[in-house]
Enzyme design. Structure first.
Site, short mmCIF file in Angstrom:
data_model
loop_
_atom_site.label_atom_id
_atom_site.label_comp_id
_atom_site.label_asym_id
_atom_site.label_seq_id
_atom_site.Cartn_x
_atom_site.Cartn_y
_atom_site.Cartn_z
N SER A 107 0.82 -1.22 0.00
CA SER A 107 0.00 0.00 0.00
C SER A 107 0.85 1.26 0.00
CB SER A 107 -0.89 0.00 1.24
OG SER A 107 -1.45 1.28 1.46
N TYR A 121 -1.75 5.57 -4.48
CA TYR A 121 -2.77 6.59 -4.25
C TYR A 121 -2.14 7.89 -4.71
CZ TYR A 121 -5.96 3.97 -1.14
OH TYR A 121 -6.88 3.10 -0.61
N THR A 130 -5.22 2.64 -7.48
CA THR A 130 -6.54 2.41 -6.89
C THR A 130 -7.48 3.52 -7.34
OG1 THR A 130 -5.55 1.25 -5.04
CG2 THR A 130 -7.79 2.07 -4.72
N LYS A 162 -7.15 -0.77 -10.04
CA LYS A 162 -7.85 -1.50 -8.98
C LYS A 162 -9.10 -0.74 -8.57
CE LYS A 162 -7.16 -3.11 -4.21
NZ LYS A 162 -7.78 -2.06 -3.37
N HIS A 198 -13.21 -2.41 -2.93
CA HIS A 198 -12.41 -2.01 -1.78
C HIS A 198 -12.91 -2.72 -0.51
CE1 HIS A 198 -9.42 1.41 -1.31
NE2 HIS A 198 -9.48 0.96 -0.06
C1 LIG Z 1 -7.75 -2.36 6.66
C2 LIG Z 1 -7.78 -2.17 5.17
C3 LIG Z 1 -6.91 -1.28 4.58
C4 LIG Z 1 -6.90 -1.14 3.20
N1 LIG Z 1 -5.98 -0.28 2.62
C5 LIG Z 1 -5.92 -0.18 1.28
C6 LIG Z 1 -4.93 0.64 0.66
O1 LIG Z 1 -4.11 1.26 1.31
N2 LIG Z 1 -4.93 0.70 -0.69
C7 LIG Z 1 -5.84 0.00 -1.46
O2 LIG Z 1 -5.79 0.10 -2.69
N3 LIG Z 1 -6.76 -0.78 -0.89
C8 LIG Z 1 -6.83 -0.89 0.44
N4 LIG Z 1 -7.76 -1.72 1.00
C9 LIG Z 1 -8.62 -2.54 0.14
C10 LIG Z 1 -7.94 -3.88 -0.15
O3 LIG Z 1 -6.85 -3.72 -1.01
C11 LIG Z 1 -8.91 -4.86 -0.83
O4 LIG Z 1 -9.51 -4.26 -1.96
C12 LIG Z 1 -10.00 -5.36 0.11
O5 LIG Z 1 -9.48 -5.55 1.40
C13 LIG Z 1 -10.58 -6.65 -0.43
O6 LIG Z 1 -11.61 -7.12 0.35
P1 LIG Z 1 -11.41 -8.22 1.52
O7 LIG Z 1 -10.83 -7.46 2.67
O8 LIG Z 1 -12.79 -8.68 1.78
O9 LIG Z 1 -10.47 -9.28 0.98
C14 LIG Z 1 -7.79 -1.87 2.39
C15 LIG Z 1 -8.68 -2.78 3.00
C16 LIG Z 1 -8.68 -2.93 4.36
C17 LIG Z 1 -9.61 -3.94 4.98
#
Ligand SMILES: Cc1cc2nc3c(=O)[nH]c(=O)nc-3n(C[C@H](O)[C@H](O)[C@H](O)COP(=O)(O)O)c2cc1C
Length: 340
Positions: free
Chosen positions: A107, A131, A157, A212, A236
């Site tokens: 990330s 980002y 993203t 994404k 997300h």
């Molecule tokens: C705690 C948390 C932090 C996340 N941080 C980011 C991030 O920094 N950048 C990003 O593109 N997606 C982020 N996401 C989304 C994840 O990349 C991903 O799309 C998502 O967790 C998928 O769903 P799942 O948690 O049910 O597997 C985050 C998700 C969570 C739960």
């Protein structure tokens, strides 16, 4: 629950380990959390159609994403601020992904710099999630550091012009605990003005660009026109626009629009190997796991992430065998049907 069997068990253990601040940030979704719930519920509506008496004595779960070999069609999703879940943070995740033979997406809002994460797992494949911050110098510095440290793709993203409103986290007064440093602050500085025109700048770094957060045929088409090497069908994890389709339901239209011109990945709600099989059947090349991986991280750091990735891989292998397929490539549209 001393011996976790599956991702649900890890989730329960993670809840016990984390304080409300970290837990709500990890668990929560936007608004009424309809998309958060539907991501998981929708997988169950796609029923599997196994074929019998197919020799599956030899199973190979491996595949590739953008040419990079991975041991199973399961990649580690970019999750911000991993030291919130375990003191070893992104280093633990990087080492676990390497040990599991898969790829980690780091990330932009990590609690370790791209160079430090690369150093934690030398030689392992990794991508960098971008980002775009209002302060472009911050974004540029992170991308340059990723490029200099062998990150193999830039994952932009696109579902986050601004953070979704996650009321659970707001209720507990979510904050980054004192002492944790975040490479760039998503809570303050995202640039809502980015558009398709910015992709050229990103592609100019010479790495494949992955988008994404694509959930419609229209945007899948535009992604290909703008040179994306892959798209991730993602909402997300239900954390951005509540009310968006479950990703497994959005996947078919994206796959159809892409028509083989880019790779299609999926995330949001993957908790079981059979979810991975459903995604493969509907045309995804691999899935990303976010929370599932983080539950393992919270429970036991590197070995916890390794265990989660390992059990999901084992579930995929078992599922392939029972489905009558000996590799991910053999899973096809005929292996699922929609039964609401
Ligand atoms: C705690 C948390 C932090 C996340 N941080 C980011 C991030 O920094 N950048 C990003 O593109 N997606 C982020 N996401 C989304 C994840 O990349 C991903 O799309 C998502 O967790 C998928 O769903 P799942 O948690 O049910 O597997 C985050 C998700 C969570 C739960």
């Amino acid at each position: 629950l001393s011996d976790p069997f599956n991702v649900h068990d890890y989730e329960l253990l993670a809840r016990e380990r984390l304080d409300d601040n970290a837990w709500e940030y990890l668990r929560g979704g936007a608004g009424d959390e309809t998309t958060l719930r539907d991501n998981i519920a929708a997988f169950a509506r796609w029923k599997l159609r196994p074929r019998v008496l197919v020799a599956t004595d030899r199973i190979d779960t491996s595949t590739t994403v953008l040419g990079t070999p991975i041991a199973a069609p399961i990649v580690v999703a970019p999750l911000a601020t991993q030291k919130l879940f375990h003191p070893d943070g992104e280093a633990a995740t990087a080492r676990a992904a390497a040990a599991a033979g898969t790829l980690m997406v780091l990330s932009s809002s990590a609690t370790m710099r791209p160079a430090a994460v690369a150093e934690a797992a030398p030689g392992a494949p990794r991508w960098f999630q971008v980002y775009v911050f209002r302060d472009r110098a911050i974004t540029q510095a992170l991308i340059d550091e990723a490029c200099a440290n062998d990150y193999g793709a830039l994952v932009l993203t696109v579902d986050t012009p601004i953070l979704g409103r996650r009321e659970g986290a707001l209720r507990v007064g979510f904050h980054i605990p004192a002492g944790l440093e975040v490479a760039a602050d998503i809570f303050e500085g995202l640039d809502s003005s980015i558009g398709w025109g910015d992709l050229e700048w990103l592609a100019g770094h010479g790495l494949p660009v992955v988008l994404k957060g694509v959930v419609t045929a229209e945007d899948a088409q535009r992604a290909v026109e703008h040179g994306a090497a892959a798209v991730v069908v993602s909402n997300h994890g239900g954390r951005q626009l509540d009310g968006v389709s479950a990703t497994i339901d959005a996947l078919p239209q994206v796959v159809e629009a892409i028509d083989g011109r880019a790779e299609v990945l999926l995330d949001s709600g993957v908790r079981r190997g059979v979810d991975v099989l459903r995604a493969l059947a509907l045309g995804a090349r691999a899935v990303l796991v976010g929370r599932a991986m983080a539950f393992g991280l919270a429970v036991a750091g590197e070995p916890g992430v390794r265990a989660v990735l390992g059990l999901l891989r084992d579930e995929v292998e078992l599922g392939l065998r029972l489905l009558g397929c000996s590799s991910p490539a053999e899973v096809s549209r005929e292996h699922v049907e929609w039964r609401p």
